[in-house]
Design an enzyme around this catalytic site. Sequence first.
Site, PDB file in Angstrom:
ATOM      1  N   PHE A 147     -21.842  14.114  31.683  1.00 18.14           N
ATOM      2  CA  PHE A 147     -20.915  13.064  31.261  1.00 18.14           C
ATOM      3  C   PHE A 147     -20.812  13.117  29.744  1.00 18.14           C
ATOM      4  O   PHE A 147     -21.803  12.914  29.041  1.00 18.14           O
ATOM      5  CB  PHE A 147     -21.351  11.657  31.694  1.00 18.14           C
ATOM      6  CG  PHE A 147     -20.362  10.614  31.244  1.00 18.14           C
ATOM      7  CD1 PHE A 147     -19.238  10.333  32.004  1.00 18.14           C
ATOM      8  CD2 PHE A 147     -20.504   9.968  30.022  1.00 18.14           C
ATOM      9  CE1 PHE A 147     -18.278   9.420  31.559  1.00 18.14           C
ATOM     10  CE2 PHE A 147     -19.558   9.055  29.571  1.00 18.14           C
ATOM     11  CZ  PHE A 147     -18.444   8.779  30.352  1.00 18.14           C
ATOM     12  N   ASP A 232     -25.713  16.611  23.065  1.00 20.21           N
ATOM     13  CA  ASP A 232     -25.055  15.313  23.127  1.00 20.21           C
ATOM     14  C   ASP A 232     -26.147  14.253  23.285  1.00 20.21           C
ATOM     15  O   ASP A 232     -26.653  14.020  24.381  1.00 20.21           O
ATOM     16  CB  ASP A 232     -24.059  15.267  24.292  1.00 20.21           C
ATOM     17  CG  ASP A 232     -23.352  13.908  24.400  1.00 20.21           C
ATOM     18  OD1 ASP A 232     -23.838  12.936  23.783  1.00 20.21           O
ATOM     19  OD2 ASP A 232     -22.346  13.810  25.125  1.00 20.21           O
ATOM     20  N   LYS A 261     -22.784   5.641  20.272  1.00 19.54           N
ATOM     21  CA  LYS A 261     -23.381   4.439  20.847  1.00 19.54           C
ATOM     22  C   LYS A 261     -24.238   3.659  19.839  1.00 19.54           C
ATOM     23  O   LYS A 261     -23.681   2.967  19.003  1.00 19.54           O
ATOM     24  CB  LYS A 261     -24.129   4.804  22.130  1.00 19.54           C
ATOM     25  CG  LYS A 261     -23.150   5.222  23.244  1.00 19.54           C
ATOM     26  CD  LYS A 261     -23.690   5.090  24.643  1.00 19.54           C
ATOM     27  CE  LYS A 261     -22.561   5.170  25.665  1.00 19.54           C
ATOM     28  NZ  LYS A 261     -22.408   6.455  26.313  1.00 19.54           N
TER      29      LYS A 261
HETATM   30  C1  LIG Z   1     -21.156   7.237  26.488  1.00 17.63           C
HETATM   31  C2  LIG Z   1     -21.262   8.691  26.314  1.00 17.63           C
HETATM   32  C3  LIG Z   1     -20.234   9.442  25.726  1.00 17.63           C
HETATM   33  C4  LIG Z   1     -18.900   8.841  25.350  1.00 17.63           C
HETATM   34  O1  LIG Z   1     -19.013   7.801  24.456  1.00 17.63           O
HETATM   35  P1  LIG Z   1     -17.787   6.764  24.273  1.00 17.63           P
HETATM   36  O2  LIG Z   1     -18.167   5.955  23.080  1.00 17.63           O
HETATM   37  O3  LIG Z   1     -17.726   5.954  25.538  1.00 17.63           O
HETATM   38  O4  LIG Z   1     -16.562   7.574  24.089  1.00 17.63           O
HETATM   39  C5  LIG Z   1     -20.448  10.790  25.525  1.00 17.63           C
HETATM   40  N1  LIG Z   1     -21.608  11.381  25.891  1.00 17.63           N
HETATM   41  C6  LIG Z   1     -22.613  10.684  26.471  1.00 17.63           C
HETATM   42  C7  LIG Z   1     -23.873  11.388  26.842  1.00 17.63           C
HETATM   43  C8  LIG Z   1     -22.471   9.330  26.721  1.00 17.63           C
HETATM   44  O5  LIG Z   1     -23.446   8.659  27.329  1.00 17.63           O
END
Ligand SMILES: *Cc1c(COP(=O)(O)O)cnc(C)c1O
Length: 414
Positions: A147, A232, A261
């Site tokens: 994700f 990520d 985040k």
């Molecule tokens: C939440 C998330 C994203 C995307 O972040 P947004 O601020 O919602 O665009 C990307 N990678 C990971 C691992 C995430 O948990």
Amino acid sequence: MVLHASSPRQKSAIDQVETYGAHNYAPLPVVIARAEGARVTDVDGREFIDCLAAYSAVNFGHSNERLLAAATEQLHKVTLTSRAFYSEPYGPFVQALAELCGKDMVLPMNTGVEAVETGIKTARKWGYEVKGVADDQANIIVMDGNFHGRTVTVVSFSNDPDARRSFEPFTRGFRSVPFGDPAALEAAIDENTVAVLLEPIQGEAGVIVPPEGYLRQVREITTRHNVLMIADEIQAGLGRSGTTFACDREDVVPDVYLLGKALGGGIVPLSGVVANSDILGVFQPGQHGSTFGGNPLACAIGSEVVSLLREGTMQSASRDKGARFRAALDPLVDRGLLTQVRGAGLWLGLDVDPALGTAHDICHRLMDKGILAKDTHTKTIRFAPPLVISDEDLDRVIDLTTEALEEAAARPAA
Ligand SMILES: *Cc1c(COP(=O)(O)O)cnc(C)c1O
């Protein structure tokens, strides 16, 4: 199943959302009005313990005093200049974040998915201009179950049918391999591979921790093939998994960190790509940007987030509280209430025995007991409370979760 009797005030707030707001989420029926630390209060004054922390964007607690103070001070000075000019808080933020990551350059954006998009653009540009990949041939290897957000390019390499359906045509240039399998990763690499993009712990997939040693193997393979390792850390990083970065768990330093985040302290959207200048240096003026990226308000908050992380107390709280949480929940597997408990730091994925109902059913039961948690897929409940949660509240979460599972076992949902 309706276990929760909404008040008229709650009900009208929800009706308004469902009438005028697009239905792209299925929220639990609670309308939050205020929050502090790990506690949130709904419009009727009922208090809950937050066990989601906005998907880890609120790692340092709601209304964190230090972060609020930094935000308030900056609010009264200047909030947005665009990058057409320099702003006072920008320099200190990019330097502090680069140093936290042990890198020398930062490219700030806003949302997480923009950091991912920026990471992809970085890797492609680096591939053509530095590695020497032939025009239009670059590929990036991603992981099954990933994700990384919701843009068209990012859902182009998702395996989730709901995330993809009817959004075609997709962006080319991605290959997906099983997460945790170094041989499959190495087999997928060819001379046009510019990067491997992975979550060091897969969040939305259900807090999936890879086998011990996997991240070190990814590091070794990517180095050997001159391929960028892009971590990520948007959900796993910034203290959530017990260390500053989830890659630290294996003493691995990726080429590129993607952060988001919690970087914005739960106050503003703030994300970034962090790497050395031999990689991020590929960008020249006009080649990438964002009106709000690196805005003064976000930078002031981000600098305070970095100084909070420098102290290490959030990371140790995550480890200590996570160990305590884990020790209390592990026995529920032997008792047949859960089929598996996974996690790192104060970040747990609990797989509910399907005989007890879905994870969503259990989240409803938890809400009725004053705990807000979120299911992911049908069987997993994710627990990610703010790292500032008190021991007392954590014990309540443990007791009430055990109680909810026992009740579901005694009387499963229809
Ligand atoms: C939440 C998330 C994203 C995307 O972040 P947004 O601020 O919602 O665009 C990307 N990678 C990971 C691992 C995430 O948990």
